[in-house]
Motif scaffolding. Structure first.
Motif, mmCIF file in Angstrom:
data_model
loop_
_atom_site.group_PDB
_atom_site.id
_atom_site.type_symbol
_atom_site.label_atom_id
_atom_site.label_comp_id
_atom_site.label_asym_id
_atom_site.label_seq_id
_atom_site.Cartn_x
_atom_site.Cartn_y
_atom_site.Cartn_z
ATOM 1 N N ASP A 1 15.966 14.915 6.677
ATOM 2 C CA ASP A 1 15.214 16.055 6.144
ATOM 3 C C ASP A 1 13.765 16.029 6.637
ATOM 4 O OD1 ASP A 1 17.439 16.946 4.791
ATOM 5 O OD2 ASP A 1 16.835 16.129 2.846
ATOM 6 N N LEU A 2 13.180 14.841 6.661
ATOM 7 C CA LEU A 2 11.796 14.708 7.116
ATOM 8 C C LEU A 2 11.681 15.088 8.587
ATOM 9 C CD1 LEU A 2 8.850 13.781 6.864
ATOM 10 C CD2 LEU A 2 9.642 11.422 7.149
ATOM 11 N N ARG A 3 12.595 14.590 9.404
ATOM 12 C CA ARG A 3 12.566 14.921 10.832
ATOM 13 C C ARG A 3 12.744 16.427 11.045
ATOM 14 N NH1 ARG A 3 13.589 11.190 15.013
ATOM 15 N NH2 ARG A 3 13.570 13.080 16.310
ATOM 16 N N THR A 4 13.654 17.013 10.304
ATOM 17 C CA THR A 4 13.882 18.451 10.444
ATOM 18 C C THR A 4 12.629 19.231 10.059
ATOM 19 O OG1 THR A 4 16.249 18.236 10.016
ATOM 20 C CG2 THR A 4 15.267 20.404 9.641
ATOM 21 N N ARG A 5 11.993 18.818 8.978
ATOM 22 C CA ARG A 5 10.777 19.505 8.523
ATOM 23 C C ARG A 5 9.677 19.405 9.580
ATOM 24 N NH1 ARG A 5 7.900 18.796 2.581
ATOM 25 N NH2 ARG A 5 6.181 20.259 2.942
ATOM 26 N N MET B 1 0.836 -1.196 0.000
ATOM 27 C CA MET B 1 0.000 0.000 0.000
ATOM 28 C C MET B 1 0.875 1.252 0.000
ATOM 29 S SD MET B 1 -2.737 1.245 2.902
ATOM 30 C CE MET B 1 -1.416 1.396 4.114
ATOM 31 N N PHE B 2 1.967 1.209 0.760
ATOM 32 C CA PHE B 2 2.915 2.323 0.743
ATOM 33 C C PHE B 2 3.739 2.331 -0.542
ATOM 34 C CE2 PHE B 2 2.827 1.562 5.535
ATOM 35 C CZ PHE B 2 1.937 2.597 5.776
ATOM 36 N N TYR B 3 4.206 1.162 -0.936
ATOM 37 C CA TYR B 3 5.083 1.086 -2.106
ATOM 38 C C TYR B 3 4.383 1.503 -3.389
ATOM 39 C CZ TYR B 3 7.832 -1.910 1.075
ATOM 40 O OH TYR B 3 8.530 -2.409 2.135
ATOM 41 N N ASP B 4 3.052 1.438 -3.405
ATOM 42 C CA ASP B 4 2.313 1.884 -4.585
ATOM 43 C C ASP B 4 2.615 3.339 -4.925
ATOM 44 O OD1 ASP B 4 1.114 -0.560 -4.998
ATOM 45 O OD2 ASP B 4 -0.777 -0.020 -4.031
ATOM 46 N N HIS B 5 3.145 4.077 -3.948
ATOM 47 C CA HIS B 5 3.469 5.483 -4.174
ATOM 48 C C HIS B 5 4.960 5.692 -4.454
ATOM 49 C CE1 HIS B 5 -0.527 7.002 -2.896
ATOM 50 N NE2 HIS B 5 -0.532 5.889 -2.188
ATOM 51 N N LEU B 6 5.685 4.582 -4.599
ATOM 52 C CA LEU B 6 7.106 4.641 -4.917
ATOM 53 C C LEU B 6 7.319 3.922 -6.251
ATOM 54 C CD1 LEU B 6 8.604 3.772 -1.399
ATOM 55 C CD2 LEU B 6 8.249 6.055 -2.393
ATOM 56 N N GLU B 7 7.563 4.665 -7.289
ATOM 57 C CA GLU B 7 7.654 4.103 -8.640
ATOM 58 C C GLU B 7 8.727 3.016 -8.721
ATOM 59 O OE1 GLU B 7 8.386 5.620 -13.250
ATOM 60 O OE2 GLU B 7 8.491 7.029 -11.560
ATOM 61 N N GLY B 8 8.301 1.843 -9.196
ATOM 62 C CA GLY B 8 9.234 0.746 -9.393
ATOM 63 C C GLY B 8 9.506 -0.094 -8.165
ATOM 64 N N GLU C 1 1.859 19.208 -0.206
ATOM 65 C CA GLU C 1 1.646 18.841 1.192
ATOM 66 C C GLU C 1 2.337 17.527 1.552
ATOM 67 O OE1 GLU C 1 -2.470 18.874 2.216
ATOM 68 O OE2 GLU C 1 -2.775 20.956 1.580
ATOM 69 N N GLN C 2 3.058 16.951 0.608
ATOM 70 C CA GLN C 2 3.828 15.744 0.915
ATOM 71 C C GLN C 2 5.038 16.129 1.749
ATOM 72 O OE1 GLN C 2 4.728 13.841 -2.824
ATOM 73 N NE2 GLN C 2 2.567 13.567 -3.353
ATOM 74 N N LEU C 3 5.319 15.326 2.770
ATOM 75 C CA LEU C 3 6.391 15.673 3.699
ATOM 76 C C LEU C 3 7.733 15.069 3.319
ATOM 77 C CD1 LEU C 3 4.601 15.570 7.167
ATOM 78 C CD2 LEU C 3 4.691 17.388 5.446
ATOM 79 N N PHE C 4 7.756 14.227 2.295
ATOM 80 C CA PHE C 4 9.033 13.722 1.794
ATOM 81 C C PHE C 4 8.889 13.461 0.304
ATOM 82 C CE2 PHE C 4 6.635 9.931 2.784
ATOM 83 C CZ PHE C 4 6.987 9.018 1.802
ATOM 84 N N ASP C 5 10.018 13.392 -0.374
ATOM 85 C CA ASP C 5 10.063 13.268 -1.828
ATOM 86 C C ASP C 5 9.948 11.803 -2.223
ATOM 87 O OD1 ASP C 5 10.765 13.157 -4.537
ATOM 88 O OD2 ASP C 5 12.251 14.761 -4.367
ATOM 89 N N ARG C 6 8.766 11.389 -2.718
ATOM 90 C CA ARG C 6 8.549 9.995 -3.113
ATOM 91 C C ARG C 6 9.516 9.553 -4.204
ATOM 92 N NH1 ARG C 6 4.791 11.777 0.477
ATOM 93 N NH2 ARG C 6 2.754 10.758 0.398
ATOM 94 N N GLN C 7 9.723 10.412 -5.207
ATOM 95 C CA GLN C 7 10.578 10.017 -6.319
ATOM 96 C C GLN C 7 12.016 9.840 -5.878
ATOM 97 O OE1 GLN C 7 9.241 9.257 -9.444
ATOM 98 N NE2 GLN C 7 11.261 8.271 -9.519
ATOM 99 N N ARG C 8 12.465 10.684 -4.978
ATOM 100 C CA ARG C 8 13.826 10.540 -4.465
ATOM 101 C C ARG C 8 13.982 9.193 -3.756
ATOM 102 N NH1 ARG C 8 18.998 10.380 -4.712
ATOM 103 N NH2 ARG C 8 20.112 10.860 -2.790
#
Length: 396
Positions: A219-223, A103-110, A380-387
Motif C-alpha cells: 500500500d505504501l509503495r502504491t501510494r 526512535m522509530f518504534y516510539d511511534h508504534l504503540e507497544g 500526511e502520514q504515508l502509512f498506518d502506524r496503528q495497523r
C-alpha cells in the motif's frame, strides 16, 4: 579450527543444517509480491521444518529459534517485526542501531527493542569462541560475508559452526549486489529486502505477520508511486556521508536492499555518472561541486553517529561546500540507515519521500538530533502506524 573447544559438547540436536547445494524457492520482485512457501513441516506440532536459501540449500529446524545471533540491524528489525525481538543475543554497533530503531518504534504503540545488554559481535572480527559461548539456535549472518571479510575463516569452519551450534541464514551481498565468496557464487541469488524478510519469517514460522506487513508495504509503495512527479520534474539528489574533506558516496537507484528507502522514489541521481568499485565511492569537494545536487541526503544522519547540524556547519564553513546548491537552499537533510529492516523501511521511505517531494507528500518537519523521529500530521502520514503496531504486537 581448534577442535578442543568442542570437547565435552554434544552435537546440537535442536537445530541443524544441511548445507547441500539447493535452489531457492523464492520468487517475486521489489514490491514484495508473490513468493512461494519455502518451509516444510510444522514447528507448532513439533515436526521439523526447513527453509530454503539459494546458496545454503535447505536449512533445517526442529524448533523455532529462541536464542539468535544477530549482526546487522536489518535482522534485529526483522525479529522485532515478527514478535521475536527478545531472542537477539548480539547486535552490530548497538549504540548506533538500538537508539535509532527505538526512535522509530516510539511511534508504534507497544513496540520497543531492549538493546542495552547486547554486545557487538563484529567489534573485533568474528570470533569462533564467542559463537560457542553464545550457543545460538541460528546465526543471522551470511556465511559468504564471513568468507569475504574474515581472512582466518574457511568453509570448513563455517560448516562446523552450523553442525555443532546452529545454522547460518542471511544474504549480505544482496545489499548492493556485490560478489559473493567463491564457495557460494554458483548458487547465489540476490534478494530484495522483503524477500530476505520473508526468509527470516519462515525461519521463525511467522508467515501471517510477514504477509500482513507486506500488505502495508504494498500500500505504501502504491501510494508513493502513484504520486511521484514526472521524471523531468524530479530533483537531483546525492546520498553521501561527509568525511574529512571528502564525501563517501552511494548511488540512489542502484539494485540492492541498501537502497530500499531511495530507489522506490526515483529521484535523479546526481552521482549517476560516477562509478566506483566496492560498496561506495569517495569524491572530493570539487567533484561534488561539479555534480551539485539539489538535495543532499546524509546517510546515517538520523543516527547518534552523526549530528546533522554539525554536518551543515562544516559544509557552510567550507569555501566550496558553502556554494553547493543544497547548502544554499537549506536542503542538506538527515538520511536513514542502509541496514534497514521492514519497520525501519516504512519510516525511512516516508521520510525520504517528504524530503524529496514535499509538494506531493507534505513538508518534512526536519530532524533535530536527539529529539526522535518528528511528529507527522495524521493526514500526511504515508502509512498506518496503528495497523503496523497491531500486526507486530499480535493485536490485529
Amino acid at each position: 579450527m581448534d577442535t578442543a573447544r568442542t570437547l565435552g559438547r554434544t552435537r546440537r540436536q535442536v537445530l541443524a543444517t544441511s548445507l547441500a547445494v539447493g535452489s531457492a524457492t523464492i520468487a517475486g520482485c521489489g514490491s514484495g509480491t508473490e513468493r512461494e512457501e519455502s518451509n516444510n513441516g510444522d514447528a507448532e506440532s513439533g515436526e521439523p521444518y526447513s527453509v530454503t536459501v539459494a546458496h545454503l540449500g535447505d536449512v533445517e529446524f526442529d524448533a523455532v529459534p529462541e536464542n539468535v545471533f544477530v549482526t546487522f540491524p536489518q535482522y534485529a528489525d526483522m525479529l522485532v517485526a515478527l514478535g521475536h525481538g527478545e531472542a537477539a543475543n548480539t547486535l552490530f554497533s548497538p549504540e548506533m542501531a538500538g537508539p535509532t530503531m527505538n526512535m522509530f518504534y516510539d511511534h508504534l504503540e507497544g513496540v520497543d527493542f531492549e538493546w542495552e545488554h547486547l554486545s557487538n559481535p563484529l567489534e573485533h572480527g568474528l570470533v569462533e569462541e564467542q559463537l560457542y559461548d553464545l550457543d545460538s539456535d541460528v546465526h543471522l549472518l551470511d556465511p559468504s560475508y564471513v568468507l569475504t571479510t574474515e581472512g582466518d575463516w574457511e568453509e570448513s569452519d563455517i560448516d562446523e559452526i552450523a553442525e555443532t551450534i546452529g545454522p547460518w541464514v542471511g544474504s549480505f551481498h544482496s545489499g548492493v549486489h556485490s560478489d559473493p565468496a567463491d564457495a557460494y557464487a554458483d548458487d547465489y541469488e540476490y534478494d530484495t529486502l522483503w524477500e530476505l524478510f520473508g526468509t527470516i519469517a519462515d525461519v521463525f514460522q511467522e508467515r501471517d505477520r510477514y504477509e500482513a506487513l507486506e500488505a502495508v508495504y504494498d500500500d505504501l509503495r502504491t501510494r508513493i508511486e502513484s504520486a511521484l512527479p514526472s521524471e523531468d520534474e524530479r530533483p537531483t539528489a546525492a546520498r553521501v556521508t561527509l568525511g574529512e574533506d571528502e564525501f563517501y558516496t552511494y548511488h540512489l537507484n542502484a539494485p540492492g536492499f541498501w537502497q530500499a528507502d531511495t530507489r522506490p522514489l526515483g529521484a535523479d541521481d546526481a552521482l549517476a555518472d560516477y562509478d566506483w568499485s566496492g560498496d561506495w565511492g569517495v569524491l572530493d569537494y570539487e567533484a561534488m561541486a561539479e555534480a551539485d545536487p539539489d538535495i543532499i541526503l546524509h546517510l546515517w544522519g538520523i543516527t547518534p553517529q552523526y549530528d546533522i547540524e554539525s554536518v551543515r556547519d562544516q559544509l557552510e564553513a567550507h569555501p566550496i561546500g558553502s556554494d553547493l546548491t543544497a547548502v544554499e537552499n537549506d536542503r542538506v537533510v538527515a538520511g536513514g540507515m542502509r541496514y534497514q529492516g521492514p519497520l525501519m523501511n516504512f519510516f525511512q521511505l516516508e521520510m525520504t519521500a517528504k524530503q524529496l517531494y514535499p509538494e506531493q507528500f507534505g513538508e518534512w518537519p526536519g530532524y533535530v538530533p536527539g529529539a526522535g523521529y518528528p511528529e507527522i500530521p495524521a493526514d500526511e502520514q504515508l502509512f498506518d502506524r496503528q495497523r503496523v503496531a497491531d500486526i507486530v504486537t499480535g493485536s490485529s
